[in-house]
Design a protein around this motif. Structure first.
Motif, PDB file in Angstrom:
ATOM      1  N   LEU A  89       0.830  -1.204   0.000  1.00 46.57           N
ATOM      2  CA  LEU A  89       0.000   0.000   0.000  1.00 46.57           C
ATOM      3  C   LEU A  89       0.867   1.258   0.000  1.00 46.57           C
ATOM      4  CD1 LEU A  89      -2.793  -1.239   2.385  1.00 46.57           C
ATOM      5  CD2 LEU A  89      -3.137  -0.488   0.015  1.00 46.57           C
ATOM      6  N   ARG A  90       1.969   1.227   0.738  1.00 48.32           N
ATOM      7  CA  ARG A  90       2.896   2.371   0.723  1.00 48.32           C
ATOM      8  C   ARG A  90       3.439   2.612  -0.681  1.00 48.32           C
ATOM      9  NH1 ARG A  90       5.814   0.955   6.348  1.00 48.32           N
ATOM     10  NH2 ARG A  90       4.432   2.186   7.661  1.00 48.32           N
ATOM     11  N   SER A  91       3.785   1.545  -1.382  1.00 48.93           N
ATOM     12  CA  SER A  91       4.320   1.713  -2.737  1.00 48.93           C
ATOM     13  C   SER A  91       3.249   2.268  -3.678  1.00 48.93           C
ATOM     14  CB  SER A  91       4.879   0.395  -3.276  1.00 48.93           C
ATOM     15  OG  SER A  91       3.846  -0.497  -3.614  1.00 48.93           O
ATOM     16  N   LEU A  92       2.002   1.912  -3.450  1.00 52.41           N
ATOM     17  CA  LEU A  92       0.908   2.416  -4.285  1.00 52.41           C
ATOM     18  C   LEU A  92       0.515   3.849  -3.914  1.00 52.41           C
ATOM     19  CD1 LEU A  92      -1.268  -0.824  -4.333  1.00 52.41           C
ATOM     20  CD2 LEU A  92       0.102   0.100  -6.219  1.00 52.41           C
ATOM     21  N   TRP A  93       0.878   4.277  -2.708  1.00 58.57           N
ATOM     22  CA  TRP A  93       0.558   5.618  -2.214  1.00 58.57           C
ATOM     23  C   TRP A  93       1.807   6.492  -2.133  1.00 58.57           C
ATOM     24  CZ3 TRP A  93      -3.843   3.013   0.044  1.00 58.57           C
ATOM     25  CH2 TRP A  93      -5.023   3.755  -0.006  1.00 58.57           C
ATOM     26  N   ASP A  94       2.823   6.179  -2.836  1.00 55.78           N
ATOM     27  CA  ASP A  94       4.074   6.950  -2.807  1.00 55.78           C
ATOM     28  C   ASP A  94       4.622   7.106  -1.392  1.00 55.78           C
ATOM     29  OD1 ASP A  94       4.062   7.312  -5.583  1.00 55.78           O
ATOM     30  OD2 ASP A  94       2.735   9.051  -5.402  1.00 55.78           O
ATOM     31  N   GLY A  95       4.517   6.036  -0.599  1.00 57.99           N
ATOM     32  CA  GLY A  95       5.087   6.034   0.743  1.00 57.99           C
ATOM     33  C   GLY A  95       4.260   6.735   1.803  1.00 57.99           C
ATOM     34  N   ARG A  96       3.085   7.233   1.440  1.00 60.76           N
ATOM     35  CA  ARG A  96       2.285   8.012   2.393  1.00 60.76           C
ATOM     36  C   ARG A  96       1.178   7.203   3.055  1.00 60.76           C
ATOM     37  NH1 ARG A  96      -0.231  12.080  -1.067  1.00 60.76           N
ATOM     38  NH2 ARG A  96       0.099  10.503  -2.619  1.00 60.76           N
ATOM     39  N   PHE A  97       1.423   5.943   3.292  1.00 58.79           N
ATOM     40  CA  PHE A  97       0.417   5.094   3.924  1.00 58.79           C
ATOM     41  C   PHE A  97       0.996   4.549   5.218  1.00 58.79           C
ATOM     42  CE2 PHE A  97      -1.919   1.239   4.760  1.00 58.79           C
ATOM     43  CZ  PHE A  97      -3.215   1.664   4.557  1.00 58.79           C
ATOM     44  N   SER A  98       0.271   4.708   6.310  1.00 53.02           N
ATOM     45  CA  SER A  98       0.822   4.297   7.607  1.00 53.02           C
ATOM     46  C   SER A  98       0.293   2.949   8.076  1.00 53.02           C
ATOM     47  CB  SER A  98       0.499   5.359   8.666  1.00 53.02           C
ATOM     48  OG  SER A  98      -0.876   5.332   8.994  1.00 53.02           O
ATOM     49  N   ALA A  99       1.126   2.279   8.831  1.00 52.20           N
ATOM     50  CA  ALA A  99       0.722   1.016   9.453  1.00 52.20           C
ATOM     51  C   ALA A  99      -0.439   1.265  10.409  1.00 52.20           C
ATOM     52  CB  ALA A  99       1.904   0.390  10.192  1.00 52.20           C
ATOM     53  N   LYS A 100      -0.433   2.406  11.053  1.00 50.81           N
ATOM     54  CA  LYS A 100      -1.482   2.768  11.992  1.00 50.81           C
ATOM     55  C   LYS A 100      -2.845   2.810  11.286  1.00 50.81           C
ATOM     56  CE  LYS A 100      -2.276   6.466  15.321  1.00 50.81           C
ATOM     57  NZ  LYS A 100      -1.731   7.743  15.801  1.00 50.81           N
ATOM     58  N   ARG A 101      -2.874   3.436  10.123  1.00 50.62           N
ATOM     59  CA  ARG A 101      -4.110   3.523   9.337  1.00 50.62           C
ATOM     60  C   ARG A 101      -4.583   2.117   8.965  1.00 50.62           C
ATOM     61  NH1 ARG A 101      -4.582   6.669   3.523  1.00 50.62           N
ATOM     62  NH2 ARG A 101      -6.738   6.126   3.078  1.00 50.62           N
ATOM     63  N   GLY A 107      -9.551  -3.110  12.221  1.00 49.53           N
ATOM     64  CA  GLY A 107     -10.175  -3.311  13.517  1.00 49.53           C
ATOM     65  C   GLY A 107      -9.239  -3.351  14.702  1.00 49.53           C
ATOM     66  N   ALA A 108      -7.959  -3.102  14.474  1.00 49.42           N
ATOM     67  CA  ALA A 108      -6.983  -3.124  15.570  1.00 49.42           C
ATOM     68  C   ALA A 108      -6.826  -1.724  16.168  1.00 49.42           C
ATOM     69  CB  ALA A 108      -5.638  -3.632  15.055  1.00 49.42           C
ATOM     70  N   ALA A 109      -6.174  -1.640  17.301  1.00 50.47           N
ATOM     71  CA  ALA A 109      -5.857  -0.338  17.892  1.00 50.47           C
ATOM     72  C   ALA A 109      -4.764   0.318  17.061  1.00 50.47           C
ATOM     73  CB  ALA A 109      -5.391  -0.524  19.329  1.00 50.47           C
ATOM     74  N   GLY A 110      -4.668   1.633  17.161  1.00 49.88           N
ATOM     75  CA  GLY A 110      -3.762   2.419  16.341  1.00 49.88           C
ATOM     76  C   GLY A 110      -2.351   1.920  16.175  1.00 49.88           C
ATOM     77  N   GLY A 111      -1.671   1.572  17.241  1.00 56.21           N
ATOM     78  CA  GLY A 111      -0.274   1.189  17.139  1.00 56.21           C
ATOM     79  C   GLY A 111      -0.016  -0.295  16.900  1.00 56.21           C
ATOM     80  N   THR A 112      -1.059  -1.076  16.889  1.00 52.32           N
ATOM     81  CA  THR A 112      -0.899  -2.527  16.787  1.00 52.32           C
ATOM     82  C   THR A 112      -0.227  -2.963  15.500  1.00 52.32           C
ATOM     83  OG1 THR A 112      -2.845  -2.834  18.162  1.00 52.32           O
ATOM     84  CG2 THR A 112      -2.138  -4.719  16.878  1.00 52.32           C
ATOM     85  N   ALA A 113      -0.608  -2.381  14.370  1.00 46.50           N
ATOM     86  CA  ALA A 113      -0.073  -2.825  13.076  1.00 46.50           C
ATOM     87  C   ALA A 113       1.429  -2.592  12.977  1.00 46.50           C
ATOM     88  CB  ALA A 113      -0.796  -2.127  11.933  1.00 46.50           C
ATOM     89  N   SER A 114       1.952  -1.599  13.670  1.00 43.72           N
ATOM     90  CA  SER A 114       3.398  -1.367  13.663  1.00 43.72           C
ATOM     91  C   SER A 114       4.133  -2.549  14.271  1.00 43.72           C
ATOM     92  CB  SER A 114       3.738  -0.094  14.427  1.00 43.72           C
ATOM     93  OG  SER A 114       3.163   1.019  13.797  1.00 43.72           O
ATOM     94  N   SER A 115       3.558  -3.162  15.283  1.00 41.32           N
ATOM     95  CA  SER A 115       4.200  -4.313  15.917  1.00 41.32           C
ATOM     96  C   SER A 115       4.130  -5.554  15.036  1.00 41.32           C
ATOM     97  CB  SER A 115       3.588  -4.590  17.291  1.00 41.32           C
ATOM     98  OG  SER A 115       2.258  -5.035  17.175  1.00 41.32           O
ATOM     99  N   GLN A 167      -9.259   9.894  13.838  1.00 38.65           N
ATOM    100  CA  GLN A 167      -8.991  10.756  14.989  1.00 38.65           C
ATOM    101  C   GLN A 167      -9.132   9.964  16.296  1.00 38.65           C
ATOM    102  OE1 GLN A 167     -11.381  14.312  15.202  1.00 38.65           O
ATOM    103  NE2 GLN A 167     -10.448  14.979  17.103  1.00 38.65           N
ATOM    104  N   ALA A 168     -10.131   9.092  16.355  1.00 42.11           N
ATOM    105  CA  ALA A 168     -10.348   8.295  17.566  1.00 42.11           C
ATOM    106  C   ALA A 168      -9.214   7.303  17.790  1.00 42.11           C
ATOM    107  CB  ALA A 168     -11.679   7.545  17.458  1.00 42.11           C
ATOM    108  N   GLU A 169      -8.613   6.816  16.705  1.00 40.61           N
ATOM    109  CA  GLU A 169      -7.505   5.844  16.754  1.00 40.61           C
ATOM    110  C   GLU A 169      -7.882   4.535  17.436  1.00 40.61           C
ATOM    111  OE1 GLU A 169      -3.919   7.528  18.284  1.00 40.61           O
ATOM    112  OE2 GLU A 169      -3.884   9.121  16.813  1.00 40.61           O
ATOM    113  N   SER A 170      -9.182   4.286  17.573  1.00 45.35           N
ATOM    114  CA  SER A 170      -9.625   3.072  18.237  1.00 45.35           C
ATOM    115  C   SER A 170     -11.083   2.816  17.902  1.00 45.35           C
ATOM    116  CB  SER A 170      -9.469   3.231  19.743  1.00 45.35           C
ATOM    117  OG  SER A 170     -10.104   2.173  20.424  1.00 45.35           O
TER     118      SER A 170
END
Length: 174
Positions: A89-101, A107-115, A167-170
């Motif tokens: 997804l980052r490659s398709l978005w020119d690097g502007r896609f976050s794991a958090k998003r 359905g995960a909490a904001g920081g979960t995908a980074s782990s 904004q809610a991140e959860s």
């Protein structure tokens, strides 16, 4: 505030998907990443006893909504690793896609995908099922599926009383 005209996924939707798809309980449990006993208990408690009440497990609601709205949606036996999907997804978005998003939309909490990417944690089984439904080898079709998932997830969040999921991140309601 939830729009009454647009309720979130509820028990009757849970039952409708099983009936419409002709799913055996064991297959439906597999799709939702549950054991057979947990599925039976969940089905009785969440769906049969309270068919009009919103499903408490938002990840299940997301999968059910996706499968009700997309009749060809079926999880595969294998799924790409979420960190690989995030990279794609980052490659398709020119690097502007976050794991958090990505995590929030699945359905995960904001920081979960980074782990997930660091190898510290493995995604839940239901997250792997979602990844298998969104995956496609063609970049255009993959992106189309992901954008449709994003719109559906944001809509389900709003129906659950979360007007701005990013904004809610959860998925927890305030």
């Amino acid at each position: 505030m939830r729009n009454i005209e647009k309720p979130p996924i509820c028990g009757r939707d849970f039952l409708a998907l099983q009936e419409e798809r002709g799913l055996k309980s064991i297959d439906y449990a597999w799709i939702l990443g549950m054991s057979a006993p947990a599925f039976g208990s969940y089905k009785n408690r969440e769906a049969k006893r309270n068919p009009a009440r919103m499903l408490r497990k938002h990840r299940h609601a997301l999968v059910i909504r996706w499968m009700l709205e997309n009749e060809d949606a079926e999880p595969g036996l294998s799924a790409p690793v979420p960190r690989d999907m995030i990279r794609r997804l980052r490659s398709l978005w020119d690097g502007r896609f976050s794991a958090k998003r990505f995590g929030i939309l699945l359905g995960a909490a904001g920081g979960t995908a980074s782990s997930w990417g660091s190898g510290q944690h493995h995604p839940m089984t239901i997250t792997q099922r979602i990844c298998s439904m969104l995956h496609h080898t063609d970049d255009g079709l993959f992106l189309e599926r992901f954008l449709a998932w994003e719109a559906m997830a944001l809509d389900e969040a709003e129906r659950r009383g979360i007007p701005d999921l990013y904004q809610a991140e959860s998925w927890r309601q305030a």
